[in-house]
Design a protein around this motif. Structure first.
Motif, PDB file in Angstrom:
ATOM      1  N   LEU A  55       0.733  -7.116  -0.198  1.00  0.00           N
ATOM      2  CA  LEU A  55       0.023  -6.056  -0.906  1.00  0.00           C
ATOM      3  C   LEU A  55      -1.051  -6.639  -1.818  1.00  0.00           C
ATOM      4  CD1 LEU A  55       3.028  -3.815  -2.038  1.00  0.00           C
ATOM      5  CD2 LEU A  55       1.588  -3.536  -0.011  1.00  0.00           C
ATOM      6  N   PRO A  56      -2.094  -5.870  -2.081  1.00  0.00           N
ATOM      7  CA  PRO A  56      -3.089  -6.324  -3.061  1.00  0.00           C
ATOM      8  C   PRO A  56      -2.420  -6.474  -4.431  1.00  0.00           C
ATOM      9  CG  PRO A  56      -3.915  -4.467  -1.787  1.00  0.00           C
ATOM     10  CD  PRO A  56      -2.454  -4.582  -1.477  1.00  0.00           C
ATOM     11  N   ASN A  57      -2.792  -7.497  -5.149  1.00  0.00           N
ATOM     12  CA  ASN A  57      -2.244  -7.696  -6.494  1.00  0.00           C
ATOM     13  C   ASN A  57      -3.043  -6.824  -7.462  1.00  0.00           C
ATOM     14  OD1 ASN A  57      -0.762  -8.704  -8.635  1.00  0.00           O
ATOM     15  ND2 ASN A  57      -2.088 -10.494  -8.903  1.00  0.00           N
ATOM     16  N   ALA A  58      -2.809  -5.523  -7.333  1.00  0.00           N
ATOM     17  CA  ALA A  58      -3.573  -4.551  -8.129  1.00  0.00           C
ATOM     18  C   ALA A  58      -2.634  -3.437  -8.567  1.00  0.00           C
ATOM     19  CB  ALA A  58      -4.718  -3.979  -7.297  1.00  0.00           C
ATOM     20  N   PRO A  59      -2.918  -2.810  -9.701  1.00  0.00           N
ATOM     21  CA  PRO A  59      -2.079  -1.716 -10.187  1.00  0.00           C
ATOM     22  C   PRO A  59      -1.967  -0.598  -9.149  1.00  0.00           C
ATOM     23  CG  PRO A  59      -3.618  -2.407 -11.893  1.00  0.00           C
ATOM     24  CD  PRO A  59      -4.030  -3.105 -10.635  1.00  0.00           C
ATOM     25  N   GLY A  60      -0.744  -0.105  -8.963  1.00  0.00           N
ATOM     26  CA  GLY A  60      -0.543   1.034  -8.079  1.00  0.00           C
ATOM     27  C   GLY A  60      -0.239   0.697  -6.634  1.00  0.00           C
ATOM     28  N   SER A  61      -0.442  -0.562  -6.223  1.00  0.00           N
ATOM     29  CA  SER A  61      -0.236  -0.901  -4.809  1.00  0.00           C
ATOM     30  C   SER A  61       1.236  -0.781  -4.412  1.00  0.00           C
ATOM     31  CB  SER A  61      -0.751  -2.310  -4.513  1.00  0.00           C
ATOM     32  OG  SER A  61      -0.059  -3.285  -5.285  1.00  0.00           O
ATOM     33  N   LEU A  62       2.135  -1.198  -5.296  1.00  0.00           N
ATOM     34  CA  LEU A  62       3.563  -1.098  -4.997  1.00  0.00           C
ATOM     35  C   LEU A  62       4.032   0.359  -5.072  1.00  0.00           C
ATOM     36  CD1 LEU A  62       6.354  -2.219  -4.454  1.00  0.00           C
ATOM     37  CD2 LEU A  62       6.564  -2.780  -6.885  1.00  0.00           C
TER      38      LEU A  62
END
Length: 225
Positions: free
Chosen positions: A149-156
């Motif tokens: 996953l992208p290491n960005a807020p909201g991806s998980l």
């Protein structure tokens, strides 16, 4: 997770004047590989390991007879072979920190001390293994889905929301950056094993929407050749 919840609290200790023979006997009897060395008040002075005992023992090729060998071993004290001022951890510190210290220093365990440096426990690599098993939830079985996953807020959150639409019950979520590409993270989600048809659809849809590295259903039965 705090060390106090996972450490062994009933600790075998010895004093600095304890003979090497007695320390060796204690290790064999209690099936341990290290013993903290403490003073009369229980304060940590050092630690002696089975490796220390082996290195201090005479070679099998020694010319000493049995009486001389017995006398020599009885004269060697723990204080002569122990590691002085060893690394230690506090009960209020995390198991993760203890694991890193053990891994970086090639230790199998660390004494646990309170604010006055009195030994209150010991944490070993076996305890760390128990923690790993517990936090992964592998004993619950189920299916593990691994995503990049992208290491960005909201991806998980997006992934978890999609799993919720399949009424998937999440057992554990773990994240790692060790093998992930730059700007991404690997996320391992364990869910309770759904019906076969539901799982097939879930995997298919998740593969289309996200980078699904793999999925696996754990079978805890050992493989017997």
């Amino acid at each position: 997770m705090l060390i106090r919840d996972w450490m062994t609290k009933e600790v075998i200790t010895v004093g600095p004047e304890t003979s090497m023979m007695k320390a060796s006997k204690l290790m064999r009897e209690h099936k341990i590989s290290r013993i903290p060395v403490v003073d009369d008040s229980g304060r940590l002075l050092g630690i002696v390991s089975d490796r220390d005992l082996k290195e201090a023992s005479p070679s099998k090729a020694t010319s000493l007879d049995m009486h001389e060998l017995y006398y020599l071993l009885s004269e060697i004290k723990v204080k002569d072979i122990m590691t002085k001022t060893p690394l230690a951890v506090k009960p209020s510190e995390t198991v993760e920190k203890a694991a890193v210290l053990m891994m970086n220093n090639n230790f199998g365990g660390l004494p646990v001390v309170d604010e006055s440096l009195k030994v209150v426990g010991i944490i070993t690599d076996s305890d760390v293994f128990k923690v790993l098993v517990q936090i992964t939830g592998v004993t619950e079985g189920g299916v593990q889905l691994a995503f990049s996953l992208p290491n960005a807020p909201g991806s998980l959150k997006a992934v978890l929301d999609d799993l919720k639409t399949y009424e998937a019950r999440v057992i554990s979520v773990l994240t790692s950056f060790s093998h992930a590409d730059e700007g991404r993270r690997d996320v391992y989600i364990r869910i309770q094993d759904p019906d076969k048809a539901v799982l097939t659809t879930l995997v298919d849809e998740m593969s289309k929407k996200y980078t699904l590295l793999y999925w696996v259903r754990d079978n805890l039965n050992p493989i017997i050749p």
